[in-house]
Structures are given as C-alpha cells and as structure tokens.
Scaffold this motif. Structure first.
Motif, mmCIF file in Angstrom:
data_model
loop_
_atom_site.group_PDB
_atom_site.id
_atom_site.type_symbol
_atom_site.label_atom_id
_atom_site.label_comp_id
_atom_site.label_asym_id
_atom_site.label_seq_id
_atom_site.Cartn_x
_atom_site.Cartn_y
_atom_site.Cartn_z
ATOM 1 N N ARG A 232 55.243 57.089 -38.491
ATOM 2 C CA ARG A 232 54.646 56.987 -37.038
ATOM 3 C C ARG A 232 54.677 55.160 -36.832
ATOM 4 N NH1 ARG A 232 54.496 60.752 -33.729
ATOM 5 N NH2 ARG A 232 54.044 63.049 -34.912
ATOM 6 N N ARG A 233 55.453 54.624 -35.908
ATOM 7 C CA ARG A 233 55.123 53.462 -35.584
ATOM 8 C C ARG A 233 55.446 53.335 -34.229
ATOM 9 N NH1 ARG A 233 60.135 51.422 -34.986
ATOM 10 N NH2 ARG A 233 59.533 49.028 -35.060
ATOM 11 N N GLY A 234 55.088 51.993 -33.470
ATOM 12 C CA GLY A 234 55.600 51.692 -32.151
ATOM 13 C C GLY A 234 54.273 52.118 -31.063
ATOM 14 N N THR A 235 54.608 51.976 -29.861
ATOM 15 C CA THR A 235 53.606 52.433 -28.797
ATOM 16 C C THR A 235 54.378 52.997 -27.616
ATOM 17 O OG1 THR A 235 52.290 50.409 -29.526
ATOM 18 C CG2 THR A 235 51.847 51.561 -27.295
ATOM 19 N N PRO A 236 54.232 54.323 -27.574
ATOM 20 C CA PRO A 236 53.498 55.129 -28.410
ATOM 21 C C PRO A 236 54.092 55.385 -29.716
ATOM 22 C CG PRO A 236 54.687 56.314 -26.831
ATOM 23 C CD PRO A 236 55.042 54.868 -26.502
ATOM 24 N N PRO A 237 53.382 55.889 -30.417
ATOM 25 C CA PRO A 237 53.633 56.184 -31.930
ATOM 26 C C PRO A 237 54.771 57.118 -32.142
ATOM 27 C CG PRO A 237 51.307 56.407 -31.859
ATOM 28 C CD PRO A 237 51.910 56.144 -30.598
ATOM 29 N N VAL A 238 55.776 56.953 -32.614
ATOM 30 C CA VAL A 238 56.993 58.061 -32.736
ATOM 31 C C VAL A 238 57.404 57.911 -34.319
ATOM 32 C CG1 VAL A 238 57.877 57.932 -30.307
ATOM 33 C CG2 VAL A 238 58.900 56.285 -31.932
ATOM 34 N N VAL A 239 57.798 58.881 -34.787
ATOM 35 C CA VAL A 239 58.287 59.068 -36.118
ATOM 36 C C VAL A 239 59.818 58.323 -36.312
ATOM 37 C CG1 VAL A 239 59.322 60.337 -38.000
ATOM 38 C CG2 VAL A 239 57.402 61.357 -36.555
ATOM 39 N N SER A 240 59.674 57.287 -37.047
ATOM 40 C CA SER A 240 60.727 56.350 -37.266
ATOM 41 C C SER A 240 61.252 56.358 -38.899
ATOM 42 C CB SER A 240 60.371 54.752 -36.756
ATOM 43 O OG SER A 240 59.939 54.940 -35.577
ATOM 44 N N VAL A 241 62.397 55.976 -39.002
ATOM 45 C CA VAL A 241 63.162 56.313 -40.115
ATOM 46 C C VAL A 241 63.680 54.996 -40.471
ATOM 47 C CG1 VAL A 241 64.704 57.243 -41.880
ATOM 48 C CG2 VAL A 241 63.427 58.802 -40.137
ATOM 49 N N SER B 129 50.038 49.892 -51.553
ATOM 50 C CA SER B 129 49.114 49.671 -50.526
ATOM 51 C C SER B 129 48.376 48.278 -50.712
ATOM 52 C CB SER B 129 47.807 50.714 -50.377
ATOM 53 O OG SER B 129 47.340 50.785 -51.696
ATOM 54 N N ASP B 130 48.723 47.857 -51.970
ATOM 55 C CA ASP B 130 47.958 46.090 -52.009
ATOM 56 C C ASP B 130 49.038 45.316 -51.870
ATOM 57 O OD1 ASP B 130 45.736 47.533 -53.342
ATOM 58 O OD2 ASP B 130 46.684 47.563 -55.234
ATOM 59 N N LEU B 131 50.131 45.609 -51.307
ATOM 60 C CA LEU B 131 51.189 44.608 -51.171
ATOM 61 C C LEU B 131 51.126 43.995 -49.540
ATOM 62 C CD1 LEU B 131 54.437 46.832 -52.420
ATOM 63 C CD2 LEU B 131 53.136 44.830 -53.468
ATOM 64 N N PRO B 132 51.420 42.739 -49.532
ATOM 65 C CA PRO B 132 51.340 42.102 -48.464
ATOM 66 C C PRO B 132 52.298 42.430 -47.414
ATOM 67 C CG PRO B 132 52.387 40.694 -49.645
ATOM 68 C CD PRO B 132 51.999 41.910 -50.384
ATOM 69 N N GLY B 133 52.129 42.172 -46.005
ATOM 70 C CA GLY B 133 53.322 42.368 -44.984
ATOM 71 C C GLY B 133 53.135 43.570 -44.158
ATOM 72 N N ASP B 134 53.761 43.558 -43.052
ATOM 73 C CA ASP B 134 53.632 44.436 -42.250
ATOM 74 C C ASP B 134 54.997 45.472 -42.412
ATOM 75 O OD1 ASP B 134 52.734 45.926 -39.577
ATOM 76 O OD2 ASP B 134 54.600 45.123 -38.911
ATOM 77 N N LEU B 135 54.948 46.622 -42.024
ATOM 78 C CA LEU B 135 56.222 47.402 -42.323
ATOM 79 C C LEU B 135 57.403 46.938 -41.582
ATOM 80 C CD1 LEU B 135 55.102 51.197 -42.998
ATOM 81 C CD2 LEU B 135 55.701 49.523 -44.569
ATOM 82 N N ASP B 136 57.060 46.597 -40.233
ATOM 83 C CA ASP B 136 58.176 46.122 -39.199
ATOM 84 C C ASP B 136 58.696 44.805 -39.940
ATOM 85 O OD1 ASP B 136 57.884 48.184 -37.520
ATOM 86 O OD2 ASP B 136 56.675 46.991 -36.288
ATOM 87 N N ASP B 137 58.161 44.056 -40.427
ATOM 88 C CA ASP B 137 58.545 42.670 -40.895
ATOM 89 C C ASP B 137 59.391 42.885 -42.108
ATOM 90 O OD1 ASP B 137 57.083 41.419 -39.093
ATOM 91 O OD2 ASP B 137 55.413 40.853 -40.368
ATOM 92 N N ILE B 138 59.271 43.851 -43.000
ATOM 93 C CA ILE B 138 59.986 44.143 -44.177
ATOM 94 C C ILE B 138 61.061 45.003 -44.241
ATOM 95 C CG2 ILE B 138 58.044 43.275 -45.771
ATOM 96 C CD1 ILE B 138 57.530 46.487 -46.498
ATOM 97 N N VAL B 139 60.935 46.122 -43.462
ATOM 98 C CA VAL B 139 61.954 46.638 -43.114
ATOM 99 C C VAL B 139 63.156 46.489 -42.255
ATOM 100 C CG1 VAL B 139 62.664 49.515 -42.225
ATOM 101 C CG2 VAL B 139 60.683 49.012 -43.632
ATOM 102 N N GLY B 140 62.811 45.951 -41.122
ATOM 103 C CA GLY B 140 64.028 45.461 -40.232
ATOM 104 C C GLY B 140 64.277 46.330 -39.084
ATOM 105 N N ASP B 141 65.527 47.379 -39.623
ATOM 106 C CA ASP B 141 65.917 48.322 -38.562
ATOM 107 C C ASP B 141 65.467 49.522 -38.917
ATOM 108 O OD1 ASP B 141 67.560 46.500 -37.516
ATOM 109 O OD2 ASP B 141 69.201 46.643 -38.761
ATOM 110 N N TRP B 142 64.860 50.271 -37.692
ATOM 111 C CA TRP B 142 64.439 51.698 -37.752
ATOM 112 C C TRP B 142 65.204 52.593 -36.773
ATOM 113 C CZ3 TRP B 142 60.168 52.901 -40.546
ATOM 114 C CH2 TRP B 142 59.292 51.655 -40.878
ATOM 115 N N LEU B 143 65.268 53.846 -36.928
ATOM 116 C CA LEU B 143 65.681 54.854 -36.283
ATOM 117 C C LEU B 143 64.725 55.678 -35.757
ATOM 118 C CD1 LEU B 143 69.101 55.265 -38.597
ATOM 119 C CD2 LEU B 143 68.769 53.836 -36.433
ATOM 120 N N THR B 144 64.909 56.257 -34.785
ATOM 121 C CA THR B 144 63.975 57.302 -34.285
ATOM 122 C C THR B 144 64.609 58.710 -34.769
ATOM 123 O OG1 THR B 144 65.209 57.596 -32.105
ATOM 124 C CG2 THR B 144 63.234 55.968 -32.328
#
Length: 140
Positions: free
Chosen positions: A49-58, A6-21
């Motif tokens: 959960r991410r996005g708008t609306p939030p959906v479970v993403s892997v 939780s102390d690490l910088p960066g948004d999950l979208d920026d570090i993960v890249g590709d997501w799947l519903t």
C-alpha cells in the motif's frame, strides 16, 4: 547485503521507480482485477500500500514481456502481452520464510546486492534465479 531488509536505507518510491495499481496490472496481464488480487493473496505477486490515499501498488519490474516470463528459457511461442516474472513466487516464499513482510521484500528486491553485482530483481530478470534464492536463504 548486511542485515535485514528493514535495516536498508531509502524510501520504496525512490528505489522502485515505476509502480502499477491493481487495475494497471490487470490490464497489462489481460485479466480481471479480482484475479490480480488473488495473485497477491496467493503470494504469486507482491504489492504494498502506498500513495495518498493508500492503494495496493506493484513494482512494474515484476511484470515482463510474456515470452520472458522465464528468462532462463524464453518462449518464442508465448502470446503477446505481459506476464508475472516466474521466479518471483518462489523467491518471495523464501523471503517470507525468513520473516520478511511485503515492504521489506520489495526493498530487498530493489536494493543492490554485492554478491549478485546487481539488485535481486535485475538478477531474476536476467535468469539468475538460483543465485538470488541462495542469497535470500542466507538471510536467516
């Protein structure tokens, strides 16, 4: 790594890249979406959960070609398609035992770890499960 995920910088979208519903994961694995939800509940797979609306993403990196489910011992007889990276479940258990929530665990998997010389997910995909879990256990 110094400190908790939780102390690490960066948004999950920026570090993960590709997501799947969940439906995308189900399609890649050739199973029903309900089975994917059970994999998530059982801790065999990780999503947030991410996005708008939030959906479970892997994170897409948690899935690998079927013959590489265990990259330390590839199975040339495995059927075509994708599989969940086999080392994910045990590593996720270690992280949860140290108090990580799902978002913190995702962040940890995708953040460069100096002692591994890579991100933990890259090291797992390369068959370095023991090293990754050793690093995760040291987070206590």
């Amino acid at each position: 790594m110094s400190g908790r995920a939780s102390d690490l910088p960066g948004d999950l979208d920026d570090i993960v890249g590709d997501w799947l519903t969940v439906p995308d994961v189900a399609e890649r694995l050739g199973i029903e979406a309900g089975r994917v939800r059970r994999l998530l509940q059982e801790g065999r797979l990780l999503g947030v959960r991410r996005g708008t609306p939030p959906v479970v993403s892997v994170p897409a990196a948690f899935l690998v070609p079927g013959h590489l489910a265990n990259p330390a011992a590839p199975d040339p007889t495995a059927t075509a398609g994708s599989a969940v990276l086999s080392a994910l479940q045990g590593t996720l258990t270690v992280l949860r035992d140290t108090g990580f929530d799902d978002a913190e665990a995702v962040r940890w998997f995708f953040t460069d770890e100096e002692s591994l010389g890579a991100t933990p997910i890259a090291a797992l995909r390369a068959g370095r499960k023991t090293e990754v879990r050793r690093v995760a256990q040291a987070l206590l």
